[in-house]
Design a protein around this motif. Structure first.
Motif, mmCIF file in Angstrom:
data_model
loop_
_atom_site.group_PDB
_atom_site.id
_atom_site.type_symbol
_atom_site.label_atom_id
_atom_site.label_comp_id
_atom_site.label_asym_id
_atom_site.label_seq_id
_atom_site.Cartn_x
_atom_site.Cartn_y
_atom_site.Cartn_z
ATOM 1 N N ASP A 77 0.830 -1.212 0.000
ATOM 2 C CA ASP A 77 0.000 0.000 0.000
ATOM 3 C C ASP A 77 0.861 1.258 0.000
ATOM 4 O O ASP A 77 0.595 2.214 -0.740
ATOM 5 C CB ASP A 77 -0.920 0.016 1.229
ATOM 6 C CG ASP A 77 -2.058 -0.993 1.128
ATOM 7 O OD1 ASP A 77 -2.282 -1.529 0.024
ATOM 8 O OD2 ASP A 77 -2.717 -1.230 2.158
ATOM 9 N N SER A 81 2.636 1.702 -3.367
ATOM 10 C CA SER A 81 1.677 2.106 -4.406
ATOM 11 C C SER A 81 1.383 3.603 -4.330
ATOM 12 O O SER A 81 1.397 4.301 -5.352
ATOM 13 C CB SER A 81 0.381 1.309 -4.265
ATOM 14 O OG SER A 81 -0.583 1.747 -5.191
ATOM 15 N N ASN A 133 4.509 5.591 -5.475
ATOM 16 C CA ASN A 133 4.744 5.511 -6.915
ATOM 17 C C ASN A 133 3.738 6.319 -7.724
ATOM 18 O O ASN A 133 4.066 6.866 -8.785
ATOM 19 C CB ASN A 133 4.711 4.054 -7.377
ATOM 20 C CG ASN A 133 5.915 3.259 -6.883
ATOM 21 O OD1 ASN A 133 6.902 3.837 -6.433
ATOM 22 N ND2 ASN A 133 5.828 1.943 -6.949
ATOM 23 N N LYS A 134 2.508 6.406 -7.229
ATOM 24 C CA LYS A 134 1.458 7.110 -7.971
ATOM 25 C C LYS A 134 1.458 8.615 -7.715
ATOM 26 O O LYS A 134 0.712 9.354 -8.356
ATOM 27 C CB LYS A 134 0.081 6.537 -7.592
ATOM 28 C CG LYS A 134 -0.154 5.121 -8.098
ATOM 29 C CD LYS A 134 -1.486 4.584 -7.609
ATOM 30 C CE LYS A 134 -1.723 3.159 -8.082
ATOM 31 N NZ LYS A 134 -2.999 2.605 -7.552
#
Length: 244
Positions: A109, A112, A115-116
């Motif tokens: 989590d 993610s 990275n986003k």
């Protein structure tokens, strides 16, 4: 004629936000109990977590259940503390502290979200050297010299290391092991902090461009929204600090 969000809709949103805060607090109480003893009077970290929960209007029954879970009395899943280090937009250093019962889920989590949102996960000790673990108590003094002097005198008498007056606030800094004594001394002096806790304080802050800061704040908000994340520390210079 169009209407805004219903009362019920607003209430549901507030309830969801409160539930997320409670989830984090319950995990903090559970881990604090597991790391010490189940008696807040003999476990300063647990006492601080309980005080924070009471300030958020958590019921004593809920707090007691969290302590019971942390002591292993209910046979619940073990919670553990994790710390991730990484970088945000503009290379801003990040420390992400978590409480979790599933390390695989948590790291996935956190990675993610990073990275986003213009960040990336670093290796252990990649940024930790830029921070110092310490106790912090922040008081709204509004630039009033008399109030600042009162905080300074009480804090230093209680064993604090420093008091920083800026942006209408007085920030008391102390060693983690002195946090409880300093906090109690300030309360006894009639001073109530608007924020208090032990965390990672950056040794130096770095200036970033406005667009980078905007991206960073979005990233921090999304990290904070993760149930497993308890605190996000960074070393970016915020606008109010940059103006001084």
């Amino acid at each position: 004629m169009g209407r805004g969000p219903s009362i019920e809709g607003r209430k549901n949103a507030e309830d969801a936000k409160r539930a997320k805060v409670f989830t984090k607090l319950i995990r903090e109480i559970t881990v604090a109990t597991r790391a010490g003893v189940a008696d807040p009077a003999a476990n300063p970290r647990l006492r601080a977590a309980v005080d924070k929960a009471l300030s958020a209007n958590m019921t004593k029954d809920t707090i007691e259940r969290a302590i019971k879970r942390g002591s292993g009395a209910d046979g619940g899943t073990a919670m553990e503390e994790l710390r991730y280090e990484g970088y945000g937009p503009g290379g801003v250093a990040l420390i992400i502290d978590c409480f979790t019962d599933n390390q695989t889920r948590t790291v996935a989590d956190v990675r993610s979200v990073l990275n986003k949102n213009g960040g990336n996960l670093g290796t252990s000790n990649s940024v930790a050297f830029q921070f110092t673990r310490c106790g912090e108590l922040v008081f709204a003094t509004g630039g009033d010299a008399a109030k600042e002097e009162k905080v300074l005198e009480a804090a230093l008498d209680a064993g604090a290391d420093d008091v920083i007056n800026e942006h209408g606030e007085s920030t008391v800094v102390c060693a983690p092991e002195h946090f409880e004594a300093v906090q109690q001394a300030l309360i006894a002096a009639g001073l109530n902090a608007q924020h208090a806790g032990v965390g990672m304080r950056p040794n130096n802050r770095v200036a970033v461009a406005d667009e980078v800061l905007e991206q960073l704040l979005v990233l921090i908000e999304k990290l904070d929204a993760l149930d497993d994340v308890s605190e996000v520390s960074h070393n970016a210079l915020l606008p109010a600090e940059a103006a001084h």
